[in-house]
Enzyme design. Structure first.
Site, PDB file in Angstrom:
ATOM      1  N   ASP A  76       0.819  -1.218   0.000  1.00 58.01           N
ATOM      2  CA  ASP A  76       0.000   0.000   0.000  1.00 58.01           C
ATOM      3  C   ASP A  76       0.855   1.272   0.000  1.00 58.01           C
ATOM      4  O   ASP A  76       1.908   1.330   0.647  1.00 58.01           O
ATOM      5  CB  ASP A  76      -0.875  -0.042   1.274  1.00 58.01           C
ATOM      6  CG  ASP A  76      -2.013   0.948   1.234  1.00 58.01           C
ATOM      7  OD1 ASP A  76      -2.506   1.244   0.124  1.00 58.01           O
ATOM      8  OD2 ASP A  76      -2.424   1.419   2.308  1.00 58.01           O
ATOM      9  N   HIS A  77       0.379   2.296  -0.697  1.00 56.10           N
ATOM     10  CA  HIS A  77       1.031   3.615  -0.728  1.00 56.10           C
ATOM     11  C   HIS A  77       2.523   3.538  -1.037  1.00 56.10           C
ATOM     12  O   HIS A  77       3.364   4.060  -0.286  1.00 56.10           O
ATOM     13  CB  HIS A  77       0.819   4.355   0.609  1.00 56.10           C
ATOM     14  CG  HIS A  77      -0.548   4.947   0.749  1.00 56.10           C
ATOM     15  ND1 HIS A  77      -0.983   6.018   0.004  1.00 56.10           N
ATOM     16  CD2 HIS A  77      -1.594   4.602   1.539  1.00 56.10           C
ATOM     17  CE1 HIS A  77      -2.235   6.309   0.332  1.00 56.10           C
ATOM     18  NE2 HIS A  77      -2.634   5.456   1.262  1.00 56.10           N
ATOM     19  N   HIS A 170      -7.003  10.678   5.774  1.00 55.54           N
ATOM     20  CA  HIS A 170      -6.222   9.653   6.492  1.00 55.54           C
ATOM     21  C   HIS A 170      -6.077   9.952   7.978  1.00 55.54           C
ATOM     22  O   HIS A 170      -5.991  11.109   8.384  1.00 55.54           O
ATOM     23  CB  HIS A 170      -4.806   9.576   5.908  1.00 55.54           C
ATOM     24  CG  HIS A 170      -4.698   8.751   4.674  1.00 55.54           C
ATOM     25  ND1 HIS A 170      -4.294   9.272   3.480  1.00 55.54           N
ATOM     26  CD2 HIS A 170      -4.924   7.442   4.455  1.00 55.54           C
ATOM     27  CE1 HIS A 170      -4.263   8.316   2.561  1.00 55.54           C
ATOM     28  NE2 HIS A 170      -4.649   7.186   3.132  1.00 55.54           N
ATOM     29  N   ASN A 220     -10.347   1.018   2.399  1.00 51.19           N
ATOM     30  CA  ASN A 220      -9.085   0.906   3.150  1.00 51.19           C
ATOM     31  C   ASN A 220      -9.249   1.411   4.584  1.00 51.19           C
ATOM     32  O   ASN A 220      -9.666   2.555   4.797  1.00 51.19           O
ATOM     33  CB  ASN A 220      -8.006   1.765   2.488  1.00 51.19           C
ATOM     34  CG  ASN A 220      -7.436   1.137   1.243  1.00 51.19           C
ATOM     35  OD1 ASN A 220      -7.998   0.195   0.696  1.00 51.19           O
ATOM     36  ND2 ASN A 220      -6.313   1.656   0.790  1.00 51.19           N
TER      37      ASN A 220
HETATM   38  O1  G3H Z   1      -4.246   3.101   2.743  1.00 50.13           O
HETATM   39  C1  G3H Z   1      -4.675   3.003   3.910  1.00 50.13           C
HETATM   40  C2  G3H Z   1      -5.866   3.694   4.354  1.00 50.13           C
HETATM   41  O2  G3H Z   1      -6.171   4.747   3.563  1.00 50.13           O
HETATM   42  C3  G3H Z   1      -6.063   3.803   5.829  1.00 50.13           C
HETATM   43  O3  G3H Z   1      -6.571   5.046   6.262  1.00 50.13           O
HETATM   44  O4  G3H Z   1      -5.815   4.828   8.609  1.00 50.13           O
HETATM   45  O5  G3H Z   1      -7.360   6.620   7.941  1.00 50.13           O
HETATM   46  O6  G3H Z   1      -8.155   4.270   7.981  1.00 50.13           O
HETATM   47  P1  G3H Z   1      -7.006   5.200   7.788  1.00 50.13           P
HETATM   48 ZN    ZN Z   2      -4.477   5.322   2.208  1.00 47.82          ZN
END
Ligand code: G3H
Ligand code: ZN
Length: 288
Positions: A76-77, A170, A220
């Site tokens: 991810d990311h 986020h 997510n």
């Molecule tokens: O990519 C991960 C998510 O966007 C998690 O976001 O921690 O705000 O739920 P969050």
């Molecule tokens: Zn994210």
């Protein structure tokens, strides 16, 4: 998994793994809910593990392989091209390549190259357009993705899914985000690939269900697990100042994360739909 969810009018929950206990809790929660799930490891989590992706990926992969539900393993990311190359070599089924901090032209160029690399190696790729709010203070909470630009971007980059900015942010500790459901519906109409909602921890239950009904296919969630985990650890240590064995406070904390996962996953299903939850690991290699 995500395409299937999109066709059924529901969404797949994707939860962030930091420790082995996260992976165990996420899979337990998915089994409790009888739903497929995605374990995702972020570039930030890899950094926490001293920059080494292999040990935590192997642990998540082993937890997934022992599951009775369908589990995907996702990176991810990813902003670093070196880490993207590692994902190809480490057996991930998919990645989220994040060039959203760059200009539109740079985002398209970098993401197209990443998509070509992923597709050459059989990986599914998600990317982001329109800056999802809050992360490291670099994104504006008011950011929104334009449907026409999103459609053009998907055609130009050839990504398999698109993370869009529709009001979530986020790392929120309160569930007070308000989403633009009309924009989600317009994006769903304009964009030919599944849509992804990031920053879902701050989105209330009713908003999350409405987002799925409007067209979000991957949801997510990260911070909500850490809130449940840390709240539980803090309560255990406060209740018993002599506690030393980590298993005594990690076990209830892991249970608290599993309950959060199960509750979230129940929100993401379409009314009357039966989930695709076969015991398979959604990864590329055959030995998982
Ligand atoms: O990519 C991960 C998510 O966007 C998690 O976001 O921690 O705000 O739920 P969050
Ligand atoms: Zn994210």
């Amino acid at each position: 998994m995500v395409n299937d969810a999109r066709l059924r009018g529901c969404a797949v929950g994707a939860f962030n793994v930091i420790t082995v206990e996260h992976a165990e809790a996420i899979v337990t929660g998915a089994e409790q809910a009888g739903r497929p799930v995605i374990l995702q490891i972020s570039e930030n989590a890899v950094r926490f593990h001293h920059g080494r992706i292999a040990p935590i990926a192997a642990a998540a992969r082993a937890v997934a392989a022992a599951s009775s539900v369908l589990v995907g393993l996702h990176l991810d990311h990813v902003e670093s091209d070196e880490l993207l190359a590692d994902a190809v070599a480490t057996g991930f089924g998919s990645v989220m390549y994040d060039a959203s901090r760059r200009s539109y032209a740079h985002n398209v160029a970098a993401t197209s190259a990443a998509a070509a690399l992923c597709h050459r190696h059989g990986l599914w790729i998600e990317s982001e357009l329109g800056e999802i709010g809050g992360k490291d203070g670099a994104h504006a909470p008011g950011a929104r993705t334009d449907p026409h630009e999103a459609a053009t971007y998907v055609d130009a980059t050839n990504v398999d899914a698109l993370a869009v900015a529709v009001g979530s942010s986020h790392a929120m500790h309160t569930r007070t985000a308000r989403l633009d459901h009309e924009l989600i519906a317009r994006l769903r109409e304009a964009v030919r690939v599944p849509l992804v909602l990031h920053g879902s921890s701050g989105v209330p239950d009713n908003e999350l269900s409405a987002a799925v009904r409007a067209g979000m296919a991957k949801i997510n969630i990260g911070t909500a697990l850490n809130l449940a985990f840390t709240r539980s650890v803090r309560a255990s240590l406060t209740a018993n100042a002599d506690l030393v064995d980590p298993r005594r406070y990690l076990a209830p904390a892991r249970d608290a994360m599993a309950a959060t996962v199960a509750n979230s996953l129940r929100l993401l299903s379409a009314p009357g739909s039966s989930p695709a939850a076969q015991p398979t690991v959604g990864m590329r290699t055959s030995d998982g």
